[in-house]
Design a protein around this motif. Structure first.
Motif, PDB file in Angstrom:
ATOM      1  N   ASN A  98      19.639  73.629 -96.681  1.00 53.88           N
ATOM      2  CA  ASN A  98      18.688  72.528 -96.440  1.00 53.88           C
ATOM      3  C   ASN A  98      17.249  72.956 -96.735  1.00 53.88           C
ATOM      4  OD1 ASN A  98      20.834  70.973 -95.594  1.00 53.88           O
ATOM      5  ND2 ASN A  98      20.422  71.244 -93.397  1.00 53.88           N
ATOM      6  N   SER A 140       3.998  67.656 -93.228  1.00 55.75           N
ATOM      7  CA  SER A 140       5.318  67.036 -93.430  1.00 55.75           C
ATOM      8  C   SER A 140       6.335  68.064 -93.908  1.00 55.75           C
ATOM      9  CB  SER A 140       5.212  65.889 -94.432  1.00 55.75           C
ATOM     10  OG  SER A 140       4.718  66.350 -95.682  1.00 55.75           O
ATOM     11  N   ASP A 143       7.444  69.928 -90.892  1.00 50.93           N
ATOM     12  CA  ASP A 143       8.360  69.080 -90.121  1.00 50.93           C
ATOM     13  C   ASP A 143       9.754  69.098 -90.754  1.00 50.93           C
ATOM     14  OD1 ASP A 143       6.331  68.407 -88.384  1.00 50.93           O
ATOM     15  OD2 ASP A 143       5.817  66.542 -89.438  1.00 50.93           O
ATOM     16  N   ASP A 144       9.793  69.078 -92.090  1.00 43.60           N
ATOM     17  CA  ASP A 144      11.086  69.123 -92.787  1.00 43.60           C
ATOM     18  C   ASP A 144      11.782  70.474 -92.566  1.00 43.60           C
ATOM     19  OD1 ASP A 144      10.718  66.574 -93.724  1.00 43.60           O
ATOM     20  OD2 ASP A 144       9.941  67.191 -95.684  1.00 43.60           O
ATOM     21  N   LYS A 146      11.640  72.250 -89.831  1.00 49.72           N
ATOM     22  CA  LYS A 146      12.258  72.164 -88.501  1.00 49.72           C
ATOM     23  C   LYS A 146      13.544  71.341 -88.545  1.00 49.72           C
ATOM     24  CE  LYS A 146      10.178  72.004 -84.667  1.00 49.72           C
ATOM     25  NZ  LYS A 146       9.398  71.605 -83.476  1.00 49.72           N
ATOM     26  N   ARG A 147      13.526  70.258 -89.309  1.00 49.63           N
ATOM     27  CA  ARG A 147      14.735  69.437 -89.409  1.00 49.63           C
ATOM     28  C   ARG A 147      15.836  70.167 -90.177  1.00 49.63           C
ATOM     29  NH1 ARG A 147      10.982  65.010 -89.456  1.00 49.63           N
ATOM     30  NH2 ARG A 147      10.536  65.339 -91.666  1.00 49.63           N
ATOM     31  N   ALA A 148      15.421  70.977 -91.155  1.00 47.99           N
ATOM     32  CA  ALA A 148      16.406  71.655 -91.993  1.00 47.99           C
ATOM     33  C   ALA A 148      17.260  72.652 -91.212  1.00 47.99           C
ATOM     34  CB  ALA A 148      15.709  72.355 -93.159  1.00 47.99           C
ATOM     35  N   GLN A 150      18.294  72.388 -88.130  1.00 52.31           N
ATOM     36  CA  GLN A 150      19.034  71.788 -87.023  1.00 52.31           C
ATOM     37  C   GLN A 150      20.523  72.135 -87.029  1.00 52.31           C
ATOM     38  OE1 GLN A 150      18.065  67.598 -87.160  1.00 52.31           O
ATOM     39  NE2 GLN A 150      16.075  67.892 -86.135  1.00 52.31           N
ATOM     40  N   GLU A 153      20.839  75.331 -85.109  1.00 54.69           N
ATOM     41  CA  GLU A 153      20.628  75.129 -83.674  1.00 54.69           C
ATOM     42  C   GLU A 153      21.835  74.441 -83.041  1.00 54.69           C
ATOM     43  OE1 GLU A 153      15.755  74.701 -83.541  1.00 54.69           O
ATOM     44  OE2 GLU A 153      16.964  72.930 -84.029  1.00 54.69           O
TER      45      GLU A 153
END
Length: 729
Positions: A98, A140, A143-144, A146-148, A150, A153
């Motif tokens: 990701n 941004s 932020d991406d 952090k989402r990548a 997931q 986690e």
């Protein structure tokens, strides 16, 4: 000068609507410029003239993939699992896939490739390389990122970040410290004036000045790199100086009105007298801040210029907008809080005593005590500052690393996990940039030579591209340890032996080397900075007071207070004496803090020197009684200087309650420096010295008569005012 300022004050009073409209128009224009420019602060630092910067420039030209920002992504298995377990590994590999799709990302390293997993299999280290410098990485994008991660986690893996840029590396500036400082300032002004109108006026004008400054800085950030900390320092000084300068003018005006003077005449005379002190005080601060430009580090120069702009605007507002506001207030400026009646009576009695019989005030009693016991007071004061300065002999400079952050911070978590899994040196690897390498065997020769050096834990190649080979050297010691600094110097000193017959030219770069270079450059610039700033300020103060001895005394007092402030800072932040009270993580002194402290505390100490000594000189010029002038001058200045210093102290101290360790250290250092300089030096040691020396302190060479007299104490102005039939201050 006093006559010129007198006219400005009177004009501003009479044309108050025009003055107010002009300042509001300036505020609107700066807000518009900030919004339309799209400027924002960033931390794209360059350190011209250093080897680490040359290494960065070479990478940008030849290996651009390694010249951008970098995020270290640390994966740690939770509970008793390992990242090599199937569930955890699948989650991490999905996260890596990701990350490769995120905008602005040039390259992502997989912790399972290249041996980036800890021996026990619980921690893995990946990295994200960006195509742009750290300050240009979009929010941004982070932020991406952090989402990548997931999927990792969700698989039971804890993810922490560090590097030159990472999610959460900057936070929105907190308004808490500013609001706390303003509230405390309002309380102090209410106690000083006993009037909501009088207390609120300096705060309103100071806040307007800070707004204009920050908007102007934001607009300029569209064309020049402005460090994030620049706005914080500008806010600190804009608020504190804005309130203080307004306070000095307002205090004198209010005393005039309490003695029956017409408000218009009072405003003009107050700006002509107290305003002269404000001008010279502000100029010394501005000179000190602009002196940061001689250091040769662009972000410090911009920081100094931004703060100097805040002080300049604060001065202009105190000389123009405040008189206009006083025109709107008129006689209401002397109205006291009406309820309860007992408080009203006490406030009115205290204020009228300060205005009409200052010799009965506590400031006069303190001045008399200091004059009477001048020798023991001088000895005890110097001893106190000397003892407080002792910890400064153990000051260690460095730039903040993850180790200086609280344990709740992701950078600190990443630092601890990397230390646990790979050794403390993995938090600050060095980049060896070898120019002129086209064969792998040449890189191998360089790696072999580097691996033999003391304090080297690991050496590994990163890339070979465009005739440049990039080698990562991991020290055994941490980023801010003296051993790491020694390793950097050893590589540079033994450059020829390491290069050997490879035909390469090596440079030592990377964040750790850059931090070491910054500290070294700042240390070497300190003597030049002191000579330039102190020299210019000495000239200015000599011109103001027309004597050599007063400026010399001012500088010596400043040196005592700044060394004591350095000592307190080391004890609290480096030794950790305040770790529980202020949630401080002990760490090295921020390398640029001493030079900023020298600039700002020197300027502010000159503020109080001007305000205290100008009142003493004013009395001495009238009476010729040197020791009596000290007591009477203190009776006029002690109350207002005390209020001003407490306001400045509280505004600076409020910034200790932020989460940023650098801002904490700056806030405390400014606060303790102001406290010591105002109360120990200016209100204690200065009157003791002046009483001890007597009238000789005002002696000067005969040729001084040929220099223009700025009349800083407003003697000629007040004589002319008395001659016109008005009451003297």
């Amino acid at each position: 000068m006093s006559t010129f300022l007198f006219r400005i004050g009177r004009w501003s009073f009479r044309h108050r609507r025009i003055v107010l409209a002009l300042w509001l128009l300036i505020a609107v224009l700066t807000i518009g410029a900030a919004v339309t420019s799209g400027g924002k602060t960033n931390d794209n630092f360059t350190i011209p003239g250093t080897e680490s910067q040359r290494a960065t420039d070479l990478l940008a030209q030849r290996v651009p993939a390694l010249s951008g920002g970098q995020t270290q992504v640390v994966f740690a298995a939770e509970e008793n699992a390992r990242i090599t377990d199937t569930r955890q590994r699948d989650g991490i590999e999905q996260a890596v896939a990701n990350l490769r799709k995120v905008d602005q990302v040039a390259e992502v390293t997989d912790p399972f490739q290249g041996g980036a997993t800890s021996p026990d299999g619980t921690i893995g280290l990946g990295s994200v390389q960006y195509t742009v410098p750290p300050g240009s990485v979009n929010s941004s994008t982070l932020d991406d990122v952090k989402r990548a991660v997931q999927p990792a986690e969700a698989a039971g893996v804890h993810v922490a970040y560090s590097g030159s840029v990472f999610p959460g590396w900057t936070t929105a500036p907190s308004e808490g410290p500013e609001l706390v400082g303003v509230v405390v300032a309002l309380i102090i002004l209410l106690i000083t004036f006993g009037s909501l109108v009088a207390a609120g006026m300096p705060i309103v004008t100071a806040v307007l000045g800070v707004l204009i400054t920050i908007m102007a800085v934001t607009a300029f950030a569209a064309v020049v790199n402005v460090a994030t900390a620049s706005t914080t320092v500008a806010i600190m000084l804009g608020l504190s100086c804005g309130i203080d300068y307004g306070l000095f003018v307002l205090y004198r005006h209010r005393n005039h009105v309490l003695r029956g003077m017409d408000p218009e005449d009072s405003v003009a005379l107050s700006v002509g007298t107290a305003g002269s002190a404000v001008v010279f005080a502000a100029l010394t601060v501005i000179i000190a801040l602009c002196g940061l430009s001689v250091v040769g580090i662009p972000f410090l120069a911009v920081m100094g210029l931004a703060a100097a702009g805040a002080v300049l605007i604060a001065m202009l507002i105190a000389l123009t907008l405040l008189p206009a506001m006083l025109g709107f207030a008129g006689p209401r400026i002397v109205q006291f809080i009406s309820r309860p009646r007992r408080l009203h009576a006490h406030l009115e009695r205290t204020a009228r005593t300060a205005a009409t019989a200052p010799e009965e005030h506590r400031g006069a009693r303190w001045g008399a005590f200091v004059v009477r016991h001048r020798v023991p007071v001088l000895i005890l004061g110097v001893l106190l500052l000397a003892v407080m300065a002792l910890p400064a002999t153990h000051m260690r400079l460095g730039l903040p690393s993850g180790a200086s952050q609280p344990t709740s911070n992701t950078q600190r978590q990443a630092y601890d996990l990397i230390t646990e899994g790979f050794g403390v040196g993995a938090n600050g690897p060095l980049l060896i940039v070898a120019d002129g390498v086209t064969e792998q065997r040449r890189t191998d020769q360089l790696m072999a030579a580097l691996g033999k050096l003391p304090d080297v834990a690991a050496v590994q190649p990163l890339t070979m591209e465009g005739g440049v080979s990039v080698i990562q050297v991991t020290p055994q010691s941490g980023p801010n340890d003296p051993e790491t600094t020694s390793l950097v110097h050893r590589i540079r000193d033994d450059r020829a032996a390491i290069e050997g017959s490879t035909g390469a030219t090596i440079l030592v770069g990377g964040n750790t080397a850059s931090n070491i270079d910054v500290s070294a450059k700042l240390s070497s610039a300190l003597p030049v900075f002191l000579i330039v700033v102190v020299g210019l300020a000495l000239i200015l103060l000599t011109f103001a007071f027309r004597t050599f001895f007063v400026p010399l005394k001012s500088v010596l007092g400043f040196l005592l207070s700044i060394l004591a402030a350095f000592g307190a800072q080391v004890a609290l932040f480096q030794w950790g004496w305040g770790r529980h009270l202020f949630s401080i993580v002990p760490a090295e002194t921020v390398s640029f803090l001493p030079i900023i402290m020298l600039a700002i505390i020197f300027g502010l100490s000159s503020d109080y020197e001007v305000f205290v000594v100008s009142r003493i000189k004013e009395d001495y010029s009238r009476t010729g009684d040197a020791r009596g002038a000290v007591v009477r001058g203190m009776s006029h200045s002690a109350r207002v200087v005390t209020a001003a210093a407490l306001i400045m102290f509280c505004i600076f101290l409020a910034f200790m309650f932020t989460s940023d360790p650098t801002i904490k250290a700056i806030g405390f250092s400014f606060a303790i420096g102001v406290l010591l300089d105002a109360f120990v030096v200016r209100l204690t040691l200065v009157p003791a010295v002046m009483a001890l020396v007597g009238g000789r302190i005002w002696s000067h060479p005969r040729w001084f008569r040929h220099l223009p007299d700025p009349d800083i104490e407003g003697k000629r102005l007040e004589e002319a005012h008395r001659g016109s039939g008005n009451q003297r201050q």
